[in-house]
Design an enzyme around this catalytic site. Sequence first.
Site, PDB file in Angstrom:
ATOM      1  N   HIS A  38     -14.131   2.109   0.505  1.00 58.42           N
ATOM      2  CA  HIS A  38     -14.696   2.849  -0.626  1.00 58.42           C
ATOM      3  C   HIS A  38     -15.294   4.190  -0.186  1.00 58.42           C
ATOM      4  O   HIS A  38     -15.969   4.859  -0.974  1.00 58.42           O
ATOM      5  CB  HIS A  38     -15.739   2.020  -1.381  1.00 58.42           C
ATOM      6  CG  HIS A  38     -15.138   0.899  -2.180  1.00 58.42           C
ATOM      7  ND1 HIS A  38     -14.919   0.976  -3.531  1.00 58.42           N
ATOM      8  CD2 HIS A  38     -14.674  -0.325  -1.808  1.00 58.42           C
ATOM      9  CE1 HIS A  38     -14.360  -0.152  -3.959  1.00 58.42           C
ATOM     10  NE2 HIS A  38     -14.200  -0.959  -2.934  1.00 58.42           N
ATOM     11  N   GLY A 126      -1.498  -7.723  -4.921  1.00 52.34           N
ATOM     12  CA  GLY A 126      -2.846  -8.182  -5.243  1.00 52.34           C
ATOM     13  C   GLY A 126      -3.644  -8.668  -4.052  1.00 52.34           C
ATOM     14  O   GLY A 126      -4.717  -9.231  -4.212  1.00 52.34           O
ATOM     15  N   LEU A 129      -3.542  -5.074   0.245  1.00 47.75           N
ATOM     16  CA  LEU A 129      -2.769  -4.488   1.345  1.00 47.75           C
ATOM     17  C   LEU A 129      -1.940  -3.290   0.864  1.00 47.75           C
ATOM     18  O   LEU A 129      -1.026  -2.839   1.536  1.00 47.75           O
ATOM     19  CB  LEU A 129      -1.848  -5.537   1.965  1.00 47.75           C
ATOM     20  CG  LEU A 129      -2.565  -6.765   2.538  1.00 47.75           C
ATOM     21  CD1 LEU A 129      -1.564  -7.772   3.079  1.00 47.75           C
ATOM     22  CD2 LEU A 129      -3.565  -6.362   3.622  1.00 47.75           C
ATOM     23  N   SER A 130      -2.275  -2.799  -0.315  1.00 46.21           N
ATOM     24  CA  SER A 130      -1.696  -1.579  -0.843  1.00 46.21           C
ATOM     25  C   SER A 130      -0.213  -1.692  -1.167  1.00 46.21           C
ATOM     26  O   SER A 130       0.584  -0.829  -0.828  1.00 46.21           O
ATOM     27  CB  SER A 130      -1.929  -0.423   0.145  1.00 46.21           C
ATOM     28  OG  SER A 130      -1.656   0.799  -0.446  1.00 46.21           O
ATOM     29  N   SER A 132       1.054  -1.312  -4.071  1.00 41.35           N
ATOM     30  CA  SER A 132       1.419  -0.259  -5.027  1.00 41.35           C
ATOM     31  C   SER A 132       1.701   1.061  -4.318  1.00 41.35           C
ATOM     32  O   SER A 132       2.691   1.745  -4.622  1.00 41.35           O
ATOM     33  CB  SER A 132       0.309  -0.079  -6.073  1.00 41.35           C
ATOM     34  OG  SER A 132      -0.924   0.262  -5.471  1.00 41.35           O
ATOM     35  N   ASP A 176      -4.643   4.948   0.800  1.00 44.41           N
ATOM     36  CA  ASP A 176      -3.454   4.087   0.856  1.00 44.41           C
ATOM     37  C   ASP A 176      -2.187   4.885   1.119  1.00 44.41           C
ATOM     38  O   ASP A 176      -1.369   4.531   1.966  1.00 44.41           O
ATOM     39  CB  ASP A 176      -3.313   3.301  -0.444  1.00 44.41           C
ATOM     40  CG  ASP A 176      -4.491   2.385  -0.707  1.00 44.41           C
ATOM     41  OD1 ASP A 176      -5.270   2.140   0.237  1.00 44.41           O
ATOM     42  OD2 ASP A 176      -4.649   1.928  -1.850  1.00 44.41           O
ATOM     43  N   TYR A 228     -14.237  -1.958  -9.585  1.00 44.84           N
ATOM     44  CA  TYR A 228     -13.918  -0.759  -8.805  1.00 44.84           C
ATOM     45  C   TYR A 228     -14.461   0.484  -9.503  1.00 44.84           C
ATOM     46  O   TYR A 228     -15.126   1.321  -8.893  1.00 44.84           O
ATOM     47  CB  TYR A 228     -12.399  -0.664  -8.613  1.00 44.84           C
ATOM     48  CG  TYR A 228     -11.932   0.437  -7.694  1.00 44.84           C
ATOM     49  CD1 TYR A 228     -11.619   0.178  -6.366  1.00 44.84           C
ATOM     50  CD2 TYR A 228     -11.794   1.739  -8.153  1.00 44.84           C
ATOM     51  CE1 TYR A 228     -11.181   1.185  -5.515  1.00 44.84           C
ATOM     52  CE2 TYR A 228     -11.366   2.750  -7.324  1.00 44.84           C
ATOM     53  CZ  TYR A 228     -11.052   2.472  -6.001  1.00 44.84           C
ATOM     54  OH  TYR A 228     -10.629   3.480  -5.174  1.00 44.84           O
TER      55      TYR A 228
END
Length: 386
Positions: A38, A126, A129-130, A132, A176, A228
């Site tokens: 973050h 989900g 681990l990125s 997307s 990411d 988030y």
Amino acid sequence: MSATVDATQVAQEFADIFGTSPDGVWSAPGRVNLIGEHTDYNEGFVLPFAIDRAAAVAIKLREDNTARLRSSHGEQTTVTVDLSTLSHDTMQGWTAYPLGVVWVLRQLGVAIGGFDLYLHSTVPSGAGLSSSAAIECAVATAFNELANASLSRSELVLVGQRAENEVVGAPTGILDQSASLLATDGHAVFLDCRTQESELVPLDLAAAGLLILVVDTKVSHAHATGGYSARRASCELGAEVFGVPALRDISAADLPEASGLLDTETFRRVRHIVTENQRVLDTVAVLADGGPGAIGALLTASHASMRDDFEISCPELDLAVDTALANGALGARMTGGGFGGSAIALIPAAVEATVRDAISQAFADSGFTVPDIFAVSPAPGARKIL
């Protein structure tokens, strides 16, 4: 398919679906964030590495303005989109990731017409681990080449981030996409999220007799919803009250003053970011001086900060971390956005079976879903693989 992407098989599956061979197959890896959680959207420091699990896209350009997309996951039906109508409304579900990238590139003036696209990914969805960003970076790398766009890797990072922010609706930073696009084998990517400057940091786990074990808790999270956005809002409030552009500009020496300016919850959120930024810098220094075997305490301190100050852990993540540490891990922490996803443990290779068995047993004893546990190693970034 196995965890490793088989380019030939991806191309064959494309041919089976679309009746012709693709123009190529491009791959981009998922990532594990070694430390720095973050901190990215607070213009701070992060230290991710690409993992040997990746998203692969086989693509063939078409003569018309139609896009046909198919994934090896989910319903496995072909989605057809008229690119002349491409908008937020026509980018739904998993197609929002590849089409979002196409939309951003077209906004930048890159000429992209119709295409057929087949996606296969070995990055767990989900799991933090990125998965997307792996899709976005594979697609961006592919069209950068197919359309002769000549965008730099740093520019492609921003393409992926913009797709994530404006199309998918997740307010993420550049961590990411940077890991997926800039990584090389055997290294982590030390990234300054304010300047976008990056440096490859040696992370030769094998030479040190170590490995990183990922524990996918199967507690799914979604960046576009829930906590988030709330954490990001807290960080922005903290920076505003302190009168600085971003929490990057606050040091540990400023925390006593911050505690007097901020409400208790916002102060804890700020304290995590400030101390986490310092832990990233310390980890880079320790890796240079003592190697990966010396960073364990920093990883564990990071988890405590995320658990107690940022409050983004969950019982499954805490159990994975505590059990790993009790069974020989040098350090352990949750990784990713939080509220589920994965934990990582830095362990001597010799105790891998012990740690795996102990975590599996602990989850069973607690009545939690059976976790997926696997080792990862620092892998190369996005590239054409066929």
